[in-house]
Design an enzyme around this catalytic site. Structure first.
Site, short mmCIF file in Angstrom:
data_model
loop_
_atom_site.label_atom_id
_atom_site.label_comp_id
_atom_site.label_asym_id
_atom_site.label_seq_id
_atom_site.Cartn_x
_atom_site.Cartn_y
_atom_site.Cartn_z
N GLY A 10 0.83 -1.21 0.00
CA GLY A 10 0.00 0.00 0.00
C GLY A 10 0.85 1.25 0.00
O GLY A 10 0.54 2.24 0.66
N ALA A 11 1.93 1.21 -0.80
CA ALA A 11 2.94 2.27 -0.72
C ALA A 11 2.79 3.35 -1.79
O ALA A 11 3.62 4.24 -1.89
CB ALA A 11 4.35 1.65 -0.80
N ARG A 13 0.59 5.70 -1.94
CA ARG A 13 0.16 7.01 -1.41
C ARG A 13 0.07 6.94 0.12
O ARG A 13 0.31 5.88 0.72
CB ARG A 13 -1.21 7.38 -1.99
CG ARG A 13 -2.32 6.45 -1.52
CD ARG A 13 -3.67 6.85 -2.07
NE ARG A 13 -4.73 6.41 -1.18
CZ ARG A 13 -6.03 6.53 -1.42
NH1 ARG A 13 -6.43 7.09 -2.54
NH2 ARG A 13 -6.93 6.13 -0.54
N VAL A 58 -3.06 -7.46 -2.83
CA VAL A 58 -2.66 -8.27 -1.67
C VAL A 58 -3.72 -9.30 -1.27
O VAL A 58 -3.47 -10.15 -0.43
CB VAL A 58 -2.26 -7.40 -0.45
CG1 VAL A 58 -1.03 -6.56 -0.73
CG2 VAL A 58 -3.43 -6.55 0.04
N TYR A 150 -13.62 -2.81 9.15
CA TYR A 150 -12.27 -2.22 9.24
C TYR A 150 -11.73 -2.40 10.67
O TYR A 150 -10.62 -2.87 10.88
CB TYR A 150 -12.35 -0.75 8.86
CG TYR A 150 -11.05 0.01 9.04
CD1 TYR A 150 -10.10 0.04 8.02
CD2 TYR A 150 -10.76 0.68 10.23
CE1 TYR A 150 -8.90 0.72 8.18
CE2 TYR A 150 -9.57 1.36 10.40
CZ TYR A 150 -8.65 1.38 9.38
OH TYR A 150 -7.46 2.05 9.55
N ALA A 151 -12.53 -2.01 11.65
CA ALA A 151 -12.07 -2.09 13.05
C ALA A 151 -11.74 -3.53 13.44
O ALA A 151 -10.75 -3.80 14.11
CB ALA A 151 -13.15 -1.51 13.98
N1 LIG Z 1 -4.91 7.65 7.74
C1 LIG Z 1 -5.29 7.36 8.98
O1 LIG Z 1 -5.85 8.19 9.67
C2 LIG Z 1 -5.05 5.99 9.55
C3 LIG Z 1 -5.41 5.76 10.89
C4 LIG Z 1 -5.19 4.53 11.44
C5 LIG Z 1 -4.64 3.53 10.66
N2 LIG Z 1 -4.32 3.77 9.37
C6 LIG Z 1 -3.76 2.67 8.60
O2 LIG Z 1 -2.60 3.09 7.94
C7 LIG Z 1 -2.49 2.41 6.68
C8 LIG Z 1 -2.39 3.41 5.56
O3 LIG Z 1 -3.49 4.28 5.61
P1 LIG Z 1 -3.68 5.47 4.57
O4 LIG Z 1 -4.49 6.49 5.25
O5 LIG Z 1 -2.37 5.84 3.96
O6 LIG Z 1 -4.62 4.75 3.48
P2 LIG Z 1 -4.77 5.04 1.93
O7 LIG Z 1 -6.13 4.55 1.53
O8 LIG Z 1 -4.42 6.45 1.60
O9 LIG Z 1 -3.69 4.09 1.26
C9 LIG Z 1 -3.87 2.71 1.23
C10 LIG Z 1 -3.07 2.15 0.09
O10 LIG Z 1 -3.33 0.73 0.05
C11 LIG Z 1 -3.55 0.36 -1.30
N3 LIG Z 1 -4.39 -0.81 -1.39
C12 LIG Z 1 -5.72 -0.91 -1.10
N4 LIG Z 1 -6.18 -2.13 -1.39
C13 LIG Z 1 -5.12 -2.86 -1.85
C14 LIG Z 1 -4.96 -4.18 -2.32
N5 LIG Z 1 -5.99 -5.02 -2.38
N6 LIG Z 1 -3.73 -4.57 -2.72
C15 LIG Z 1 -2.68 -3.72 -2.69
N7 LIG Z 1 -2.77 -2.44 -2.27
C16 LIG Z 1 -3.98 -2.02 -1.86
C17 LIG Z 1 -4.23 1.58 -1.93
O11 LIG Z 1 -4.12 1.56 -3.36
C18 LIG Z 1 -3.49 2.73 -1.28
O12 LIG Z 1 -2.34 3.11 -2.02
C19 LIG Z 1 -3.71 1.51 6.59
O13 LIG Z 1 -3.40 0.22 7.09
C20 LIG Z 1 -4.70 2.18 7.50
O14 LIG Z 1 -5.66 1.30 8.00
C21 LIG Z 1 -4.52 4.98 8.79
#
Ligand SMILES: NC(=O)c1ccc[n+]([C@@H]2O[C@H](COP(=O)([O-])OP(=O)(O)OC[C@H]3O[C@@H](n4cnc5c(N)ncnc54)[C@H](O)[C@@H]3O)[C@@H](O)[C@H]2O)c1
Length: 243
Positions: A10-11, A13, A58, A150-151
């Site tokens: 998920g890198a 963005r 994934v 999600y949770a």
């Molecule tokens: N942003 C927040 O506030 C927050 C808070 C708590 C936890 N998180 C966790 O941090 C991590 C990143 O969050 P974020 O805000 O950058 O999310 P985001 O949605 O901006 O990025 C997620 C990335 O995962 C990729 N992705 C989604 N489904 C996929 C798949 N099936 N295969 C491969 N790649 C896939 C997307 O294309 C995207 O680039 C996540 O695990 C999220 O649950 C984020």
């Protein structure tokens, strides 16, 4: 601490892109895995040399294995893994369709099982590895903004982290979870502004986190000096939840 190969899912963005940047800045060769292959390649290009963007879903174990084969050919054998890819869906617990439940669990939780089982054996053989799983405050308290699927996936990550930590501890491989609360990433763009504002108001620091603030912690956990730190969930939430 240079020259290790790191895989970040998920890198393309958000937090994953920031984590890839941090690990790259620390001297690792970084493989950026994402469903958004173009975004992953673009981010890899931004980082410059020793970074490789790969399109992969994934949810698909066969595709994951093929992608990791390409990473090994291109960069070498990974000794750092950051399971970060996730699907974030905001929905009432009463309205979640079962297909959506399964899909969110497959992206967020099953992928941690799949990627870890693919990469941990080589870390174990070499006697050194670092695995960091991106959890969430939602996995500790239930989501204010994100849905129950999600949770639940994030709660599952917390226990899977402990299970793998115990399995791998004798072999120099640490496994930890990082639990952010609300970090400014594109995932927030689609969320209801009122719910976001109430989430922000509940954070003692008074603002959302920055991706780099989480990435710095992940970089630390992937370092040489954290061999005694395993099975932990490290909160990075502006004080929103204090143990
Ligand atoms: N942003 C927040 O506030 C927050 C808070 C708590 C936890 N998180 C966790 O941090 C991590 C990143 O969050 P974020 O805000 O950058 O999310 P985001 O949605 O901006 O990025 C997620 C990335 O995962 C990729 N992705 C989604 N489904 C996929 C798949 N099936 N295969 C491969 N790649 C896939 C997307 O294309 C995207 O680039 C996540 O695990 C999220 O649950 C984020």
């Amino acid at each position: 601490m240079t020259g290790k190969v790191a895989v970040v899912t998920g890198a393309a963005r958000g937090l994953g892109a920031a984590v890839a940047g941090e690990l790259h800045a620390l001297g690792h060769r970084v493989a950026l895995l994402d469903l958004d292959g173009e975004g992953a390649r673009r981010r890899a290009q931004e980082l410059g040399g020793a970074a490789f963007g790969v399109k992969v879903d994934v949810r698909d174990p066969v595709a994951v294995r093929a992608a990791l084969d390409r990473v090994r050919e291109r960069l070498g054998v990974p000794q750092v893994l950051v399971n970060n890819a996730a699907r974030t869906v905001s929905r009432s617990v009463w309205e979640i369709e079962l297909d959506e439940w399964d899909d969110v669990l497959a992206v967020n939780l099953r992928s941690v099982l799949v990627l870890t089982r693919e990469l941990a054996p080589a870390m174990r053989e070499r006697g050194w590895g670092r695995i960091v799983n991106m959890a969430s405050l939602a996995g500790q308290q239930g989501g204010l903004v994100a849905g129950a699927h999600y949770a639940s996936s994030k709660a599952g990550i917390l226990v899977l982290t402990k299970i793998f930590a115990r399995e791998l501890a004798p072999y120099g491989v640490t496994v930890n979870a990082v639990a952010p609360a609300a970090v400014r990433t594109p995932v927030m763009d689609g969320m209801d502004p009122e719910r976001l504002e109430s989430a922000r108001a509940a954070i003692p620091v008074g603002r959302f986190g920055q991706p780099e603030e989480v990435a710095g912690l992940v970089g630390f956990l992937c370092g040489e000096r954290t061999g005694y730190l395993t099975g932990a969930t490290v909160d990075v939430n502006g004080g929103a939840f204090m143990r």
